[in-house]
Design a protein around this motif. Sequence first.
Motif, mmCIF file in Angstrom:
data_model
loop_
_atom_site.group_PDB
_atom_site.id
_atom_site.type_symbol
_atom_site.label_atom_id
_atom_site.label_comp_id
_atom_site.label_asym_id
_atom_site.label_seq_id
_atom_site.Cartn_x
_atom_site.Cartn_y
_atom_site.Cartn_z
ATOM 1 N N ARG A 40 0.865 -1.177 0.000
ATOM 2 C CA ARG A 40 0.000 0.000 0.000
ATOM 3 C C ARG A 40 0.901 1.225 0.000
ATOM 4 N NH1 ARG A 40 -4.440 0.642 4.596
ATOM 5 N NH2 ARG A 40 -5.716 -0.502 3.077
ATOM 6 N N ARG A 41 0.828 2.013 -1.062
ATOM 7 C CA ARG A 41 1.628 3.237 -1.110
ATOM 8 C C ARG A 41 1.067 4.246 -0.107
ATOM 9 N NH1 ARG A 41 1.697 1.327 -6.420
ATOM 10 N NH2 ARG A 41 3.775 1.356 -7.383
ATOM 11 N N PRO A 42 1.916 4.877 0.686
ATOM 12 C CA PRO A 42 1.417 5.889 1.614
ATOM 13 C C PRO A 42 0.980 7.144 0.872
ATOM 14 C CG PRO A 42 3.808 5.852 1.652
ATOM 15 C CD PRO A 42 3.377 4.700 0.776
ATOM 16 N N LEU A 43 0.108 7.905 1.517
ATOM 17 C CA LEU A 43 -0.309 9.182 0.942
ATOM 18 C C LEU A 43 0.901 10.087 0.749
ATOM 19 C CD1 LEU A 43 -3.583 9.938 2.933
ATOM 20 C CD2 LEU A 43 -3.384 9.240 0.548
ATOM 21 N N HIS A 44 0.791 10.953 -0.253
ATOM 22 C CA HIS A 44 1.905 11.802 -0.667
ATOM 23 C C HIS A 44 1.541 13.273 -0.548
ATOM 24 C CE1 HIS A 44 5.876 11.441 -2.512
ATOM 25 N NE2 HIS A 44 5.654 10.145 -2.596
ATOM 26 N N THR A 45 2.572 14.108 -0.474
ATOM 27 C CA THR A 45 2.373 15.552 -0.548
ATOM 28 C C THR A 45 2.661 16.096 -1.947
ATOM 29 O OG1 THR A 45 4.641 15.857 0.240
ATOM 30 C CG2 THR A 45 2.888 15.958 1.880
ATOM 31 N N LEU A 46 3.456 15.379 -2.744
ATOM 32 C CA LEU A 46 3.862 15.889 -4.054
ATOM 33 C C LEU A 46 2.692 15.905 -5.030
ATOM 34 C CD1 LEU A 46 7.315 14.161 -4.661
ATOM 35 C CD2 LEU A 46 6.742 16.102 -3.210
ATOM 36 N N ASN A 47 2.651 16.925 -5.867
ATOM 37 C CA ASN A 47 1.677 17.005 -6.961
ATOM 38 C C ASN A 47 2.186 17.987 -7.999
ATOM 39 O OD1 ASN A 47 -0.262 19.759 -6.509
ATOM 40 N ND2 ASN A 47 0.827 19.021 -4.703
ATOM 41 N N ALA A 48 1.685 17.875 -9.204
ATOM 42 C CA ALA A 48 2.111 18.738 -10.312
ATOM 43 C C ALA A 48 0.886 19.099 -11.141
ATOM 44 C CB ALA A 48 3.146 18.020 -11.170
ATOM 45 N N TRP A 49 0.889 20.315 -11.725
ATOM 46 C CA TRP A 49 -0.298 20.753 -12.448
ATOM 47 C C TRP A 49 0.053 21.536 -13.705
ATOM 48 C CZ3 TRP A 49 -1.833 25.922 -13.307
ATOM 49 C CH2 TRP A 49 -1.094 26.902 -12.623
ATOM 50 N N LEU A 50 -0.889 21.535 -14.633
ATOM 51 C CA LEU A 50 -0.869 22.443 -15.772
ATOM 52 C C LEU A 50 -2.315 22.752 -16.149
ATOM 53 C CD1 LEU A 50 -1.577 20.753 -18.638
ATOM 54 C CD2 LEU A 50 0.732 19.899 -18.254
ATOM 55 N N ALA A 51 -2.508 23.779 -16.932
ATOM 56 C CA ALA A 51 -3.863 24.211 -17.289
ATOM 57 C C ALA A 51 -3.937 24.532 -18.776
ATOM 58 C CB ALA A 51 -4.280 25.438 -16.470
ATOM 59 N N THR A 52 -5.069 24.172 -19.377
ATOM 60 C CA THR A 52 -5.336 24.468 -20.785
ATOM 61 C C THR A 52 -6.558 25.367 -20.883
ATOM 62 O OG1 THR A 52 -6.557 22.372 -20.919
ATOM 63 C CG2 THR A 52 -4.280 22.371 -21.662
ATOM 64 N N ASP A 53 -6.676 26.074 -22.012
ATOM 65 C CA ASP A 53 -7.795 27.007 -22.166
ATOM 66 C C ASP A 53 -8.969 26.340 -22.876
ATOM 67 O OD1 ASP A 53 -7.187 26.988 -24.901
ATOM 68 O OD2 ASP A 53 -6.243 28.965 -24.889
ATOM 69 N N SER A 54 -9.993 27.131 -23.177
ATOM 70 C CA SER A 54 -11.218 26.582 -23.765
ATOM 71 C C SER A 54 -11.003 26.028 -25.166
ATOM 72 C CB SER A 54 -12.302 27.660 -23.803
ATOM 73 O OG SER A 54 -11.871 28.779 -24.575
ATOM 74 N N ARG A 55 -9.892 26.371 -25.789
ATOM 75 C CA ARG A 55 -9.547 25.832 -27.110
ATOM 76 C C ARG A 55 -8.513 24.705 -27.002
ATOM 77 N NH1 ARG A 55 -8.164 31.160 -30.529
ATOM 78 N NH2 ARG A 55 -7.611 29.541 -32.087
ATOM 79 N N ASP A 56 -8.348 24.204 -25.788
ATOM 80 C CA ASP A 56 -7.435 23.091 -25.505
ATOM 81 C C ASP A 56 -5.981 23.454 -25.790
ATOM 82 O OD1 ASP A 56 -7.022 20.534 -24.491
ATOM 83 O OD2 ASP A 56 -6.986 19.623 -26.474
ATOM 84 N N ARG A 57 -5.643 24.725 -25.643
ATOM 85 C CA ARG A 57 -4.266 25.167 -25.802
ATOM 86 C C ARG A 57 -3.607 25.260 -24.426
ATOM 87 N NH1 ARG A 57 -5.218 30.696 -29.026
ATOM 88 N NH2 ARG A 57 -6.470 30.975 -27.124
ATOM 89 N N LEU A 58 -2.309 25.013 -24.386
ATOM 90 C CA LEU A 58 -1.584 25.180 -23.136
ATOM 91 C C LEU A 58 -1.703 26.619 -22.664
ATOM 92 C CD1 LEU A 58 0.439 24.013 -21.025
ATOM 93 C CD2 LEU A 58 2.259 24.931 -22.492
ATOM 94 N N ARG A 59 -2.031 26.798 -21.373
ATOM 95 C CA ARG A 59 -2.101 28.139 -20.810
ATOM 96 C C ARG A 59 -1.068 28.335 -19.703
ATOM 97 N NH1 ARG A 59 -1.638 32.557 -20.573
ATOM 98 N NH2 ARG A 59 -3.069 34.249 -20.088
ATOM 99 N N TYR A 60 -1.037 27.416 -18.726
ATOM 100 C CA TYR A 60 -0.089 27.528 -17.621
ATOM 101 C C TYR A 60 0.482 26.153 -17.289
ATOM 102 C CZ TYR A 60 -2.683 31.881 -16.766
ATOM 103 O OH TYR A 60 -3.299 33.092 -16.893
ATOM 104 N N VAL A 61 1.716 26.151 -16.810
ATOM 105 C CA VAL A 61 2.302 24.955 -16.209
ATOM 106 C C VAL A 61 3.033 25.418 -14.962
ATOM 107 C CG1 VAL A 61 4.308 25.113 -17.772
ATOM 108 C CG2 VAL A 61 3.858 22.984 -16.530
ATOM 109 N N GLY A 62 2.710 24.782 -13.813
ATOM 110 C CA GLY A 62 3.247 25.296 -12.564
ATOM 111 C C GLY A 62 3.516 24.219 -11.543
#
Length: 537
Positions: free
Chosen positions: A403-425
């Motif tokens: 059983r993998r323990p819960l993690h704090t790490l996470n990664a995100w990015l966001a796309t716009d309404s036209r499915d284009r890359l908007r942000y990566v953070g």
Amino acid sequence: MWDRTWAEPARPPVRGSRHLVAASHPAVSAVGYHVLADGGNAVDATLAMAAQCWLSLPGQCGVGGDAFAVAREPDGTVWTVGGSGFGPDGGEPGFYRERGCAAVPLRGALSVAVPGAVAALLAMHARAASRPLERLWAPAIAAAERGVPCTAKTRLDIADHADLLRADPGTARMFLPGGTVPDTGTPLVFPELASTLRTLAADPGDFYTGDLAERAVATLTRAGAPFSGDEWAACETALTGPALSGGYRGLTVHQTPPPTPGWMMLQQAAICDGELHHVPPLGEHAVHWLAAAARHAFADRFARCGADTGAWRQLLEADEVASARAAIAGGRHAMPAGLRPDGDTTATVAVDSEGRAVSFIQSLAFTFGSGVTVPGTGIVLNNRFGRGAYLIRGHPNEARPRRRPLHTLNAWLATDSRDRLRYVGNTPGGDGQVQWNTQVLSHLADHGADPQQAVSAPRFTVYPGSDADALAAEPELRCEDRLGADVLAGLAARGHVVRRLGPWAAGGSALVLAADHERGCLAGGADPRQDGVVLGD
């Protein structure tokens, strides 16, 4: 209206027309930039930066740690990689209770989970890299052999954990040359790690089923950890698959799935969506809502979630979100879960000239992890099992084999309404990560902040979160005092127990790259709270 004075002494956003990278150390950014400038893609750059991080930020990450990524291909496909491992096969709750442990130990061999960083990097390389690992890791190997200047950050990490480092011959040799804390600028040389990186570049699987695996398991079992070796081999293949996705202000936000808390960012965003764009950024109302949403997310995580359950899915349903919104509007605060302020992590972000984007994060859990090295390898092992697994009977995150323990790490990015890359953070910061990522998203999407403004803005953090070792701390809302006396007083009047921090003292090292489709360029920001640099052309 966005208050630009909040960002002092932040830097102007870096803009580039082809490609951009950001990391929390200049040498790491430089390695990634050179890969892109030489024709490599964003995955290549990420792999090169990951290895350089092991040298330039050794308290925060390493070969013996974990790693996660979310990536977007030029055709719009979004995929994730999860590199975290199991605790020991003999790690039943009774094993620890028989030894008088109220919780899984936080340091030493009993705190270690199988490292997943190498598996994650191998999966990323197989999926989308254009160059061999030997070439991508050559700069890090060369740096390990010639020495890496000790930064003020690393010197502070070493000084704060000197007793831990002295207790292990491997860490003492690497980080306490001559038996003393090195001065800033002193070269730290890692010849054993250089040899290990050569081995892994030629055969990454050696870490899970070869000589390195055998040496790691032998080291841990000699120290009393109940590893069989089978759980080590079972973690050679990283978790891969689609991202979790949710909406915010017309954007689609993509996050890493469990065992990461990526769903918690999506939950907070859903609770706050539509509530913040019409109020002053970082005013009393905005901070209250963001803090209350974070408190709900941590309470839900502690009460209902484990890495191998699907309970988090229900928390993103419309009725659950509406219930949380109603509670916040009615002045009801979720109860805290737990607190663990220590921890160290580092992240990188990259966008290449084809529009491929990668958000990557890696960690040893606490600073210098377990404090245990595999002799002769330069590998410091994590303490993720101690940090992330509970000894609470019947809990979905109770320590169990496989059983993998819960993690704090996470990664995100966001796309716009036209499915284009908007942000990566991304940002390091333990249980602050999902909170600060949500705050940065709000700054960008609700108030039109540029990337540098977003990562430099005053930061606040609800404590406690949900780490394993302190699940009964008194609740606090820790706020950088740049929020202003009136805002802090208003938050106290709303029932928050406010703790004032220095103007830049909340922690983290947030990074954001933004695609500006109107101007046809990229923009980036790196957190002034650490040594981050954005590079591109």
